[in-house]
Design a protein around this motif. Structure first.
Motif, PDB file in Angstrom:
ATOM      1  N   LEU A  92       0.865  -1.180   0.000  1.00  0.00           N
ATOM      2  CA  LEU A  92       0.000   0.000   0.000  1.00  0.00           C
ATOM      3  C   LEU A  92       0.900   1.227   0.000  1.00  0.00           C
ATOM      4  O   LEU A  92       1.700   1.426   0.924  1.00  0.00           O
ATOM      5  CB  LEU A  92      -0.896   0.005   1.238  1.00  0.00           C
ATOM      6  CG  LEU A  92      -1.675   1.293   1.518  1.00  0.00           C
ATOM      7  CD1 LEU A  92      -2.636   1.612   0.379  1.00  0.00           C
ATOM      8  CD2 LEU A  92      -2.424   1.206   2.842  1.00  0.00           C
ATOM      9  N   PHE A  93       0.780   2.040  -1.048  1.00  0.00           N
ATOM     10  CA  PHE A  93       1.629   3.225  -1.195  1.00  0.00           C
ATOM     11  C   PHE A  93       0.782   4.473  -1.011  1.00  0.00           C
ATOM     12  O   PHE A  93      -0.238   4.656  -1.691  1.00  0.00           O
ATOM     13  CB  PHE A  93       2.284   3.247  -2.578  1.00  0.00           C
ATOM     14  CG  PHE A  93       3.364   4.285  -2.736  1.00  0.00           C
ATOM     15  CD1 PHE A  93       4.690   3.959  -2.551  1.00  0.00           C
ATOM     16  CD2 PHE A  93       3.043   5.596  -3.071  1.00  0.00           C
ATOM     17  CE1 PHE A  93       5.691   4.913  -2.699  1.00  0.00           C
ATOM     18  CE2 PHE A  93       4.027   6.554  -3.213  1.00  0.00           C
ATOM     19  CZ  PHE A  93       5.362   6.215  -3.029  1.00  0.00           C
ATOM     20  N   LEU A  94       1.196   5.349  -0.100  1.00  0.00           N
ATOM     21  CA  LEU A  94       0.487   6.597   0.166  1.00  0.00           C
ATOM     22  C   LEU A  94       1.301   7.774  -0.355  1.00  0.00           C
ATOM     23  O   LEU A  94       2.521   7.844  -0.155  1.00  0.00           O
ATOM     24  CB  LEU A  94       0.236   6.771   1.667  1.00  0.00           C
ATOM     25  CG  LEU A  94      -0.564   5.663   2.365  1.00  0.00           C
ATOM     26  CD1 LEU A  94      -0.732   5.990   3.837  1.00  0.00           C
ATOM     27  CD2 LEU A  94      -1.914   5.467   1.701  1.00  0.00           C
ATOM     28  N   HIS A 133      10.318   3.211  -7.420  1.00  0.00           N
ATOM     29  CA  HIS A 133      10.201   1.790  -7.755  1.00  0.00           C
ATOM     30  C   HIS A 133       9.127   1.108  -6.919  1.00  0.00           C
ATOM     31  O   HIS A 133       8.426   0.215  -7.385  1.00  0.00           O
ATOM     32  CB  HIS A 133      11.545   1.088  -7.559  1.00  0.00           C
ATOM     33  CG  HIS A 133      11.997   1.000  -6.132  1.00  0.00           C
ATOM     34  ND1 HIS A 133      12.432   2.106  -5.423  1.00  0.00           N
ATOM     35  CD2 HIS A 133      12.064  -0.054  -5.269  1.00  0.00           C
ATOM     36  CE1 HIS A 133      12.769   1.737  -4.202  1.00  0.00           C
ATOM     37  NE2 HIS A 133      12.547   0.441  -4.079  1.00  0.00           N
ATOM     38  N   LEU A 134       8.962   1.559  -5.669  1.00  0.00           N
ATOM     39  CA  LEU A 134       7.932   0.974  -4.804  1.00  0.00           C
ATOM     40  C   LEU A 134       6.545   1.388  -5.256  1.00  0.00           C
ATOM     41  O   LEU A 134       5.600   0.596  -5.224  1.00  0.00           O
ATOM     42  CB  LEU A 134       8.146   1.415  -3.355  1.00  0.00           C
ATOM     43  CG  LEU A 134       9.108   0.572  -2.513  1.00  0.00           C
ATOM     44  CD1 LEU A 134       9.234   1.167  -1.126  1.00  0.00           C
ATOM     45  CD2 LEU A 134       8.653  -0.867  -2.447  1.00  0.00           C
ATOM     46  N   ARG A 135       6.421   2.640  -5.703  1.00  0.00           N
ATOM     47  CA  ARG A 135       5.118   3.084  -6.190  1.00  0.00           C
ATOM     48  C   ARG A 135       4.704   2.255  -7.398  1.00  0.00           C
ATOM     49  O   ARG A 135       3.539   1.875  -7.533  1.00  0.00           O
ATOM     50  CB  ARG A 135       5.148   4.569  -6.561  1.00  0.00           C
ATOM     51  CG  ARG A 135       3.762   5.139  -6.862  1.00  0.00           C
ATOM     52  CD  ARG A 135       3.835   6.524  -7.469  1.00  0.00           C
ATOM     53  NE  ARG A 135       2.525   7.126  -7.574  1.00  0.00           N
ATOM     54  CZ  ARG A 135       1.606   6.821  -8.489  1.00  0.00           C
ATOM     55  NH1 ARG A 135       1.851   5.872  -9.386  1.00  0.00           N
ATOM     56  NH2 ARG A 135       0.442   7.428  -8.507  1.00  0.00           N
ATOM     57  N   GLY A 136       5.654   1.985  -8.270  1.00  0.00           N
ATOM     58  CA  GLY A 136       5.335   1.206  -9.464  1.00  0.00           C
ATOM     59  C   GLY A 136       4.949  -0.224  -9.149  1.00  0.00           C
ATOM     60  O   GLY A 136       4.199  -0.844  -9.902  1.00  0.00           O
ATOM     61  N   ALA A 137       5.442  -0.755  -8.031  1.00  0.00           N
ATOM     62  CA  ALA A 137       5.161  -2.141  -7.661  1.00  0.00           C
ATOM     63  C   ALA A 137       3.981  -2.274  -6.719  1.00  0.00           C
ATOM     64  O   ALA A 137       3.606  -3.383  -6.339  1.00  0.00           O
ATOM     65  CB  ALA A 137       6.400  -2.759  -7.014  1.00  0.00           C
ATOM     66  N   ALA A 138       3.380  -1.148  -6.332  1.00  0.00           N
ATOM     67  CA  ALA A 138       2.321  -1.178  -5.321  1.00  0.00           C
ATOM     68  C   ALA A 138       1.041  -1.813  -5.851  1.00  0.00           C
ATOM     69  O   ALA A 138       0.682  -1.644  -7.009  1.00  0.00           O
ATOM     70  CB  ALA A 138       2.027   0.239  -4.831  1.00  0.00           C
TER      71      ALA A 138
END
Length: 298
Positions: A92-94, A133-138
């Protein structure tokens, strides 16, 4: 590991000031075992301990962000180690707009953790780059710019509160007005300003796409019908592939100028069609109650 004993881990990450603390509290209220600011290099050991609990701990929320410092770079390897243990991992990306984050930091009088010079904007820019990179994988991205704490809590509960739906793709179809900005959490965007505009019909101007007269006006156009059919067909092609990729939530944004007539109509029609495919559907009309004095224009 059978479905009954499946371990579910939600990694909460994102920009500083975007609401991670509120999100983890919402999951705690849902019965998740929560850990804040876990160093990513401890993920493999943590996963082993959870597996060894033999089902005593099945729902876990971990807040992991740039506070991990030099250990943050190991987050990808850490998450892969959890998946290797058979753990169902979701991210979960905020996030929020720069203006919103700057305002929140000034109101709280906190220093941005990456702002060496003291300028909040510099810290935000660097953090966005580090987390890209985390946003893209969220699995799920939530833009909290226009959300209150209670609204964020409701969204988290809506997404993670029904465990029986955790393996289903949940689709949010959202209408919006371009003059109020593009929804930052949308995965797919489509512009329907090419369709006939009810604003120019005096008796329809004060109505919305939730009203039958507006719906009839928009959908009487052959172009509207063709668009709806083709876009629905595209989504039917895409959705199984998103599911195969492991995506659990998809946000489809449909925009017109003011977000009150055309986009609302098409959002309702598209959501109704998708609901027949046994997909978990949520309908949101982001700007339908916004002040209409700005006048919708093509």
């Amino acid at each position: 590991m059978d479905e009954k004993s499946k371990i579910r881990v939600v990694v909460i990450t994102g920009l500083s000031g975007a609401g991670k603390s509120q999100a983890v509290r919402a999951l705690e209220d849902l019965g998740f075992f929560c850990v804040d600011n876990l160093p990513p290099n401890l993920l493999p050991k943590f996963g082993e301990l959870v597996v060894q609990s033999k089902g005593k701990i099945r729902k876990i929320a971990l807040v992991i962000d740039i506070r991990g410092g030099e250990f943050f770079a190991s987050i990808n390897d850490g998450m892969e180690s959890l998946r290797g243990l058979g753990i169902d991992l979701e991210v979960l990306f905020l996030e929020a707009s720069d203006e919103t984050l700057i305002r929140r930091f000034k109101e709280s009088r906190r220093r941005h953790p990456l702002s060496e010079s003291g300028r909040i904007s510099e810290g935000i820019k660097l953090e966005r780059k580090m987390l890209s990179h985390l946003r893209g994988a969220a699995n799920k991205v939530i833009d909290t710019s226009d959300l209150s704490a209670s609204q964020l809590k409701n969204q988290v509960i809506e997404q993670f509160g029904q465990e029986e739906q955790s393996n289903q793709l949940q689709v949010t179809v959202m209408s919006f007005g371009y003059k109020y900005g593009i929804p930052r959490d949308a995965d797919l965007l489509v512009d329907v300003r090419f369709l006939p505009n009810p604003y120019y019909i005096p008796e329809l101007r004060a109505l919305t796409g939730n009203d039958e007269p507006v719906q009839s006006y928009v959908m009487q156009s052959p172009i509207s019908k063709v668009f709806l059919r083709k876009y629905y067909s595209l989504l039917r092609f895409l959705i199984p592939r998103y599911i195969k990729e492991g995506k659990t939530h998809l946000v489809v944004g449909i925009g017109c100028t003011g977000g009150q007539h055309r986009s609302v109509t098409l959002t309702n029609r598209l959501a109704a069609a998708l609901a027949k495919q046994e997909i978990v559907i949520t309908v949101k009309h982001r700007d339908i109650t916004k002040d209409r004095k700005g006048d919708e224009r093509p």
